[in-house]
Design an enzyme around this catalytic site. Structure first.
Site, PDB file in Angstrom:
ATOM      1  N   TYR A 121       0.813  -1.214   0.000  1.00 47.70           N
ATOM      2  CA  TYR A 121       0.000   0.000   0.000  1.00 47.70           C
ATOM      3  C   TYR A 121       0.849   1.267   0.000  1.00 47.70           C
ATOM      4  O   TYR A 121       0.378   2.331  -0.379  1.00 47.70           O
ATOM      5  CB  TYR A 121      -0.884   0.048   1.261  1.00 47.70           C
ATOM      6  CG  TYR A 121      -2.125  -0.779   1.207  1.00 47.70           C
ATOM      7  CD1 TYR A 121      -2.084  -2.117   0.848  1.00 47.70           C
ATOM      8  CD2 TYR A 121      -3.354  -0.232   1.556  1.00 47.70           C
ATOM      9  CE1 TYR A 121      -3.228  -2.877   0.841  1.00 47.70           C
ATOM     10  CE2 TYR A 121      -4.508  -0.987   1.550  1.00 47.70           C
ATOM     11  CZ  TYR A 121      -4.435  -2.314   1.197  1.00 47.70           C
ATOM     12  OH  TYR A 121      -5.574  -3.062   1.199  1.00 47.70           O
ATOM     13  N   LYS A 167       3.759 -15.653   2.625  1.00 56.33           N
ATOM     14  CA  LYS A 167       3.885 -16.387   1.353  1.00 56.33           C
ATOM     15  C   LYS A 167       5.377 -16.647   1.149  1.00 56.33           C
ATOM     16  O   LYS A 167       5.995 -16.225   0.166  1.00 56.33           O
ATOM     17  CB  LYS A 167       3.271 -15.533   0.217  1.00 56.33           C
ATOM     18  CG  LYS A 167       3.152 -16.245  -1.123  1.00 56.33           C
ATOM     19  CD  LYS A 167       2.054 -17.284  -1.185  1.00 56.33           C
ATOM     20  CE  LYS A 167       2.088 -17.999  -2.517  1.00 56.33           C
ATOM     21  NZ  LYS A 167       1.091 -19.089  -2.607  1.00 56.33           N
ATOM     22  N   ASP A 199      -2.414 -18.727   1.204  1.00 55.75           N
ATOM     23  CA  ASP A 199      -3.491 -19.369   0.429  1.00 55.75           C
ATOM     24  C   ASP A 199      -4.170 -20.469   1.244  1.00 55.75           C
ATOM     25  O   ASP A 199      -5.395 -20.520   1.350  1.00 55.75           O
ATOM     26  CB  ASP A 199      -2.982 -19.876  -0.936  1.00 55.75           C
ATOM     27  CG  ASP A 199      -1.643 -20.592  -0.874  1.00 55.75           C
ATOM     28  OD1 ASP A 199      -1.052 -20.698   0.230  1.00 55.75           O
ATOM     29  OD2 ASP A 199      -1.176 -21.064  -1.934  1.00 55.75           O
ATOM     30  N   ASP A 223      -5.797  -7.451   4.865  1.00 56.23           N
ATOM     31  CA  ASP A 223      -7.008  -6.816   4.324  1.00 56.23           C
ATOM     32  C   ASP A 223      -7.954  -7.883   3.793  1.00 56.23           C
ATOM     33  O   ASP A 223      -9.135  -7.931   4.150  1.00 56.23           O
ATOM     34  CB  ASP A 223      -6.611  -5.837   3.204  1.00 56.23           C
ATOM     35  CG  ASP A 223      -7.826  -5.214   2.542  1.00 56.23           C
ATOM     36  OD1 ASP A 223      -8.770  -4.835   3.261  1.00 56.23           O
ATOM     37  OD2 ASP A 223      -7.840  -5.117   1.292  1.00 56.23           O
ATOM     38  N   ASP A 227     -11.737  -9.705   5.569  1.00 59.05           N
ATOM     39  CA  ASP A 227     -13.077  -9.798   4.971  1.00 59.05           C
ATOM     40  C   ASP A 227     -13.562 -11.251   4.984  1.00 59.05           C
ATOM     41  O   ASP A 227     -14.750 -11.521   5.183  1.00 59.05           O
ATOM     42  CB  ASP A 227     -13.097  -9.245   3.534  1.00 59.05           C
ATOM     43  CG  ASP A 227     -13.383  -7.727   3.472  1.00 59.05           C
ATOM     44  OD1 ASP A 227     -12.975  -7.003   4.407  1.00 59.05           O
ATOM     45  OD2 ASP A 227     -14.007  -7.272   2.485  1.00 59.05           O
TER      46      ASP A 227
HETATM   47  C1  IPM Z   1     -10.048  -1.605   4.806  1.00 58.53           C
HETATM   48  C2  IPM Z   1     -10.233  -1.028   3.425  1.00 58.53           C
HETATM   49  C3  IPM Z   1      -9.065  -0.126   3.073  1.00 58.53           C
HETATM   50  C4  IPM Z   1      -7.810  -0.990   3.101  1.00 58.53           C
HETATM   51  C5  IPM Z   1      -9.166   0.624   1.744  1.00 58.53           C
HETATM   52  C6  IPM Z   1     -10.446   1.391   1.608  1.00 58.53           C
HETATM   53  C7  IPM Z   1      -7.997   1.549   1.541  1.00 58.53           C
HETATM   54  O1  IPM Z   1     -10.395  -2.039   2.494  1.00 58.53           O
HETATM   55  O2  IPM Z   1      -9.951  -0.821   5.769  1.00 58.53           O
HETATM   56  O3  IPM Z   1     -10.021  -2.826   4.942  1.00 58.53           O
HETATM   57  O4  IPM Z   1      -7.526  -1.721   2.147  1.00 58.53           O
HETATM   58  O5  IPM Z   1      -7.107  -0.926   4.100  1.00 58.53           O
HETATM   59 MN    MN Z   2     -10.637  -4.015   3.397  1.00 58.25          MN
END
Ligand code: IPM
Ligand code: MN
Ligand code: NAD
Length: 343
Positions: A121, A167, A199, A223, A227
């Site tokens: 990032y 990885k 993975d 990240d 999710d």
């Molecule tokens: C998160 C989001 C952010 C990230 C984006 C919006 C920059 O996806 O907070 O998980 O990738 O960190």
């Molecule tokens: Mn995110």
């Protein structure tokens, strides 16, 4: 002594909608803190031409904690500066390198510790003459060491198990990561450490999440994995996070984004935001008693007033009402039917 400041950054889409519920809840808690709302994200681009205006950053630095809704949306997709740049800039400026993303449901009680201010990032990026575009993944050993140590500390304070996700079969940065994890490990003999490749760890998160205690990983892996962890524990509507450095204010925000697909419909689940408030009470105010109260009130509202993402019909506001009633020790009233706005 002056009251502490909580810098509230509503942002875009459902950000302001869920943050509004957080502010209501804060108003009902016995903490001596002043809430200030500041422009951030796409809304701040529209107003000030900058997703992180200087006044917003200055107020965040002064604050005890930052509460953040969400940023982004299709409206700014073509813009020269994106709302997300404000979020990344704020994390970097406050040096909140450890992003704690808990995921709990039933037998699942895991914590992802994501490195937040380095890696892909923030590496060099650009366009070459031939049209090639590149992003680079770099880590300095000290950037890895501090977040890995945080992972060990958290594991030691929980069930004593840490999985380091990388990885290392492909990436040099991951091989460095693994070496550093091994050098920190002897400081924590009470923590059982293992390494996993990202993975197969993604598969493990889905197939046997109850076996995971704490997982620590670099920025981008964290990240994506968080999710996935959200998906196996109720979805993005319920996943909260705390971003912490060594000193200074932490940032507390949902894992989810601005959800443009449901913004303005009253369908946003404020649980992720309210659980982030609980994390703030615990980490920035040392009030785990109040954090537990908020958490319990949210749990109760999840049962009595589920939002559409959880198969229910409660609106963002009626969920908030239920949390407030529960906090006040009153039974929550029956939810109102949701009437869509006419515009
Ligand atoms: C998160 C989001 C952010 C990230 C984006 C919006 C920059 O996806 O907070 O998980 O990738 O960190
Ligand atoms: Mn995110
Ligand atoms: P998203 O998290 O905004 O939405 C993904 C899906 O989850 C959508 O279907 C959405 O409706 C649902 N969802 C998310 N939060 C919910 C909630 N509280 N209640 C009910 N449903 C919810 O991810 P996206 O659609 O990929 O991204 C939209 C925008 O948000 C993008 O601009 C992205 O960059 C931004 N984003 C910001 C943050 C942040 O501010 N921390 C995090 C992730 C994405």
């Amino acid at each position: 002594m002056a009251a502490d400041l909580i810098a509230c950054l509503p942002g875009d889409g459902i950000g302001p909608e869920v943050l509004e519920q957080a502010v209501r809840v804060l108003g009902q808690l016995p903490i001596d803190a002043k809430v200030v709302q500041l422009p951030f994200g796409g809304a701040a681009i529209d107003e000030h031409g900058d997703p992180l205006p200087a006044q917003t950053l200055a107020a965040c630095r002064e604050a005890r904690a930052v509460l953040l809704g969400a940023v982004g949306g299709p409206r700014w997709d073509g813009s020269a500066v994106r709302p997300e740049a404000g979020l990344l800039g704020l994390r970097k400026e406050l040096d909140v390198y450890a992003n704690l993303r808990p995921a709990t449901r039933g037998a699942i009680d895991l914590l992802i510790v994501r490195e937040l201010v380095g890696g892909l990032y923030f590496g060099a990026r650009g366009v070459r003459e031939d049209g090639t575009v590149f992003d680079t993944l770099e880590y300095h050993p000290t950037e890895i060491e501090r977040v890995v140590r945080r992972g060990f500390e958290l594991a030691a304070s929980r069930r004593g198990s840490l999985v380091s996700v990388d990885k290392a079969n492909v990436l040099d940065t991951s091989r460095l990561w693994r070496r550093i994890v091994e050098t920190v490990a002897p400081e924590f003999p009470q923590v059982e450490l293992r390494h996993a490749l990202v993975d197969s760890f993604a598969m493990e998160l889905v197939s046997s999440p109850e076996r995971i205690d704490v997982a620590v990983s670099e920025n981008m892996f964290g990240d994506i994995l968080s999710d996935v962890a959200a998906a196996v524990t109720g979805g993005l509507g319920v996943a909260a996070s705390a971003s912490l450095g060594d000193r200074g204010p932490g940032i507390f925000e949902p894992v989810h984004g601005s959800a443009p697909d449901i913004a303005g419909t009253g369908r946003a689940n404020p649980t992720a935001m309210l659980r982030s408030v609980a994390l703030m009470l615990e980490h920035s105010f040392g009030r785990s008693d109040l954090a537990a109260q908020v958490t319990a009130a949210v749990e109760s509202a999840l049962v009595t007033h589920p939002t559409p993402d959880l198969g229910g019909t409660a609106t963002t506001a009626t969920f908030g009402d239920a949390v407030l009633s529960s906090l006040a020790g009153q039974p929550a009233g029956k939810e109102d039917a949701w009437t869509p706005a006419l515009n």
